[in-house]
Write a protein that holds these residues in place. Structure first.
Motif, PDB file in Angstrom:
ATOM      1  N   VAL A   1      21.494 -38.942 -46.621  1.00 34.29           N
ATOM      2  CA  VAL A   1      21.786 -39.850 -45.752  1.00 34.29           C
ATOM      3  C   VAL A   1      20.902 -41.146 -45.794  1.00 34.29           C
ATOM      4  O   VAL A   1      21.453 -42.243 -45.667  1.00 34.29           O
ATOM      5  CB  VAL A   1      22.085 -39.176 -44.294  1.00 34.29           C
TER       6      VAL A   1
ATOM      7  N   PHE B   1      25.619 -33.278 -42.827  1.00 32.85           N
ATOM      8  CA  PHE B   1      25.323 -34.053 -43.922  1.00 32.85           C
ATOM      9  C   PHE B   1      23.865 -33.901 -44.251  1.00 32.85           C
ATOM     10  O   PHE B   1      22.887 -33.632 -43.390  1.00 32.85           O
ATOM     11  CB  PHE B   1      25.360 -35.361 -44.046  1.00 32.85           C
ATOM     12  N   ASP B   2      23.387 -33.840 -45.533  1.00 33.30           N
ATOM     13  CA  ASP B   2      21.962 -33.731 -46.146  1.00 33.30           C
ATOM     14  C   ASP B   2      21.060 -34.888 -45.575  1.00 33.30           C
ATOM     15  O   ASP B   2      21.431 -36.072 -45.744  1.00 33.30           O
ATOM     16  CB  ASP B   2      21.956 -33.638 -47.603  1.00 33.30           C
ATOM     17  N   GLU B   3      20.218 -34.466 -44.784  1.00 31.55           N
ATOM     18  CA  GLU B   3      19.315 -35.503 -43.862  1.00 31.55           C
ATOM     19  C   GLU B   3      18.855 -36.589 -44.986  1.00 31.55           C
ATOM     20  O   GLU B   3      18.856 -37.883 -44.772  1.00 31.55           O
ATOM     21  CB  GLU B   3      18.267 -35.165 -43.133  1.00 31.55           C
TER      22      GLU B   3
ATOM     23  N   LEU C   1      27.207 -41.306 -39.918  1.00 31.15           N
ATOM     24  CA  LEU C   1      26.283 -40.462 -40.658  1.00 31.15           C
ATOM     25  C   LEU C   1      25.076 -40.110 -40.337  1.00 31.15           C
ATOM     26  O   LEU C   1      24.741 -38.865 -40.245  1.00 31.15           O
ATOM     27  CB  LEU C   1      26.237 -41.251 -42.050  1.00 31.15           C
ATOM     28  N   MET C   2      24.351 -40.822 -39.699  1.00 27.88           N
ATOM     29  CA  MET C   2      22.989 -40.565 -38.901  1.00 27.88           C
ATOM     30  C   MET C   2      23.185 -39.317 -37.893  1.00 27.88           C
ATOM     31  O   MET C   2      22.626 -38.489 -37.625  1.00 27.88           O
ATOM     32  CB  MET C   2      22.357 -41.961 -38.332  1.00 27.88           C
TER      33      MET C   2
ATOM     34  N   ILE D   1      29.159 -37.283 -48.351  1.00 32.45           N
ATOM     35  CA  ILE D   1      28.424 -38.432 -47.659  1.00 32.45           C
ATOM     36  C   ILE D   1      29.276 -39.660 -47.844  1.00 32.45           C
ATOM     37  O   ILE D   1      29.911 -40.412 -47.072  1.00 32.45           O
ATOM     38  CB  ILE D   1      27.022 -38.704 -47.912  1.00 32.45           C
TER      39      ILE D   1
ATOM     40  N   LYS E   1      23.545 -36.351 -39.759  1.00 32.06           N
ATOM     41  CA  LYS E   1      22.470 -35.731 -40.827  1.00 32.06           C
ATOM     42  C   LYS E   1      21.799 -34.455 -40.084  1.00 32.06           C
ATOM     43  O   LYS E   1      21.472 -34.330 -39.061  1.00 32.06           O
ATOM     44  CB  LYS E   1      21.428 -36.692 -41.063  1.00 32.06           C
TER      45      LYS E   1
END
Length: 411
Positions: free
Chosen positions: A315, A310-312, A302-303, A276, A306
């Motif tokens: 984030v 990426f790990d929600e 990033l959102m 992240i 998620k």
């Protein structure tokens, strides 16, 4: 664990991230295996409440202690007093920036030296890197805001050493916010600092290419994860996390990453954390083919990723921790004036302290510090309000120059 304060805390007031140093009874009378542990979440709080009326907590800084008092005090007047202290008392930005800037320079020189040796096929001193990370952890624990501001100092075209250092400092700060111990912070910092080390074994013409890469060049860059794994696997005294992060920081939860196409739980927590921050720093840094994004624009990326990339949960926690306007952000006020965020208000994150440096016509002005939480007034007698945050170096503002002179305020 180094601490500044050891404080009696009632079990019902325990919070995630706190380090329990002593119990209200002998350790042998409890079921806890470790004599000293970090509260990882609500389950740990409940377990302590079952066995202890109160415990003693080590706070690593005055600021951490004040945050605890703000959340637990029942006195309105005392809370108002603490809010003022946490934002004003003894706040000397120049004094905080000087050691942070010095630490950054030392770390940058060391990392550039390490990368040069790797590019020449020479061995490098891993102990020197470890010592540097330990010093960085110490500075983050004692001087977090200034150290994090250093990650906003972006060059015209960020190099590998600068990116590695930024990712390491941000990872240490975020891991601290998640409640990791000092030893774990050092592991995270080391893993993040070395995550892209394999890029030095990739054709440097490809790495330094001005513009986007073609398919063959992208395939060449992909090799850096395996190169990093090979380099670090040959080193003694490195944790498995360091080697894992070098190999896996481009893996994605959906399985669409590389080099192994790992999915979900196959990707470790430390890899998820570094991934992240790696993307965040890359997005907010200037590249040869594009300007760096603003912090808010990077958050949107990033959102969007998620839960798939990426790990929600991480984030969301990262954005909450870093805040909308982190120190070093360049912001435009409703009045048209432009400033640099110098301090976040933990209780009112949309109302930071800002150093105004440009007037409404975007021309240099006599610097003025304004506190949005205290409703300081603009030239039209309206409370100052931020309307937009910009990318680093917007309006020709050189954060490096301001950091060098300590963001001195003319009065």
């Amino acid at each position: 664990m180094k601490h500044l304060k050891r404080v009696k805390v009632f079990s019902e007031d325990l919070q995630s991230g706190m380090f329990v140093a002593e119990l209200d009874r002998d350790w042998s009378e409890s079921s806890f295996l470790l004599q000293g542990f970090v509260i990882e979440g609500p389950e740990d709080v409940e377990e302590v409440k079952k066995q202890c009326e109160f415990v003693y907590v080590d706070f690593r800084s005055d600021e951490e202690f004040k945050h605890y008092k703000l959340k637990t005090t029942r006195s309105t007047s005392y809370k108002q007093s603490l809010e003022g202290q946490s934002f004003d008392a003894g706040y000397n930005l120049r004094a905080k920036l000087k050691p942070a800037l010095s630490r950054r320079r030392k770390s940058s020189r060391l990392m550039k030296g390490v990368l040069d040796k790797i590019m020449l096929g020479e061995d490098f001193d891993i102990q020197g890197v470890k010592d540097s990370v330990k010093d960085n952890v110490k500075q983050v624990l004692e001087n977090e805001e200034a150290m994090l501001m250093m990650t906003m100092l972006k060059s015209a075209n960020e190099d590998i050493a600068e990116h590695a250092l930024n990712v390491s400092i941000l990872a240490i700060g975020f891991a601290q916010a998640l409640g990791l111990s000092q030893t774990q912070l050092e592991d995270v910092g080391m893993s993040a600092l070395l995550h892209d080390i394999g890029q030095m074994r990739v054709d440097q013409k490809v790495i330094r290419k001005q513009g986007k890469l073609n398919q063959n060049e992208r395939m060449e860059v992909v090799k850096h994860t395996q190169f990093g794994f090979d380099l670090l696997s040959a080193k003694r005294d490195l944790t498995p996390s360091c080697i894992d992060v070098a190999l896996s920081h481009h893996e994605r939860l959906s399985g669409q990453g590389y080099p192994r196409g790992l999915k979900g739980d196959q990707i470790s927590k430390i890899v998820r954390l570094v991934s992240i921050i790696d993307v965040f720093d890359s997005l907010t840094s200037h590249q040869s083919y594009r300007k760096g994004l603003s912090v808010m624009e990077a958050y949107k990326v990033l959102m969007a990723g998620k839960g798939t990339h990426f790990d929600e949960n991480m984030v969301l926690k990262f954005i909450e921790w870093r805040s909308i306007y982190p120190p070093g952000s360049i912001v435009e006020m409703e009045s048209g004036e432009v400033g640099i965020v110098v301090k976040t208000n933990q209780q009112h994150k949309l109302k930071p302290r800002v150093l105004l440096v440009l007037d409404e016509y975007k021309q240099p002005r006599r610097e003025r510090m304004v506190d949005l939480a205290k409703f300081d007034l603009d030239p039209e007698s309206k409370p100052y309000k931020i309307i937009k945050a910009f990318e680093n170096s917007a309006f020709g503002i050189d954060l490096q120059d301001y950091a060098e002179k300590g963001l001195k305020i003319h009065t």
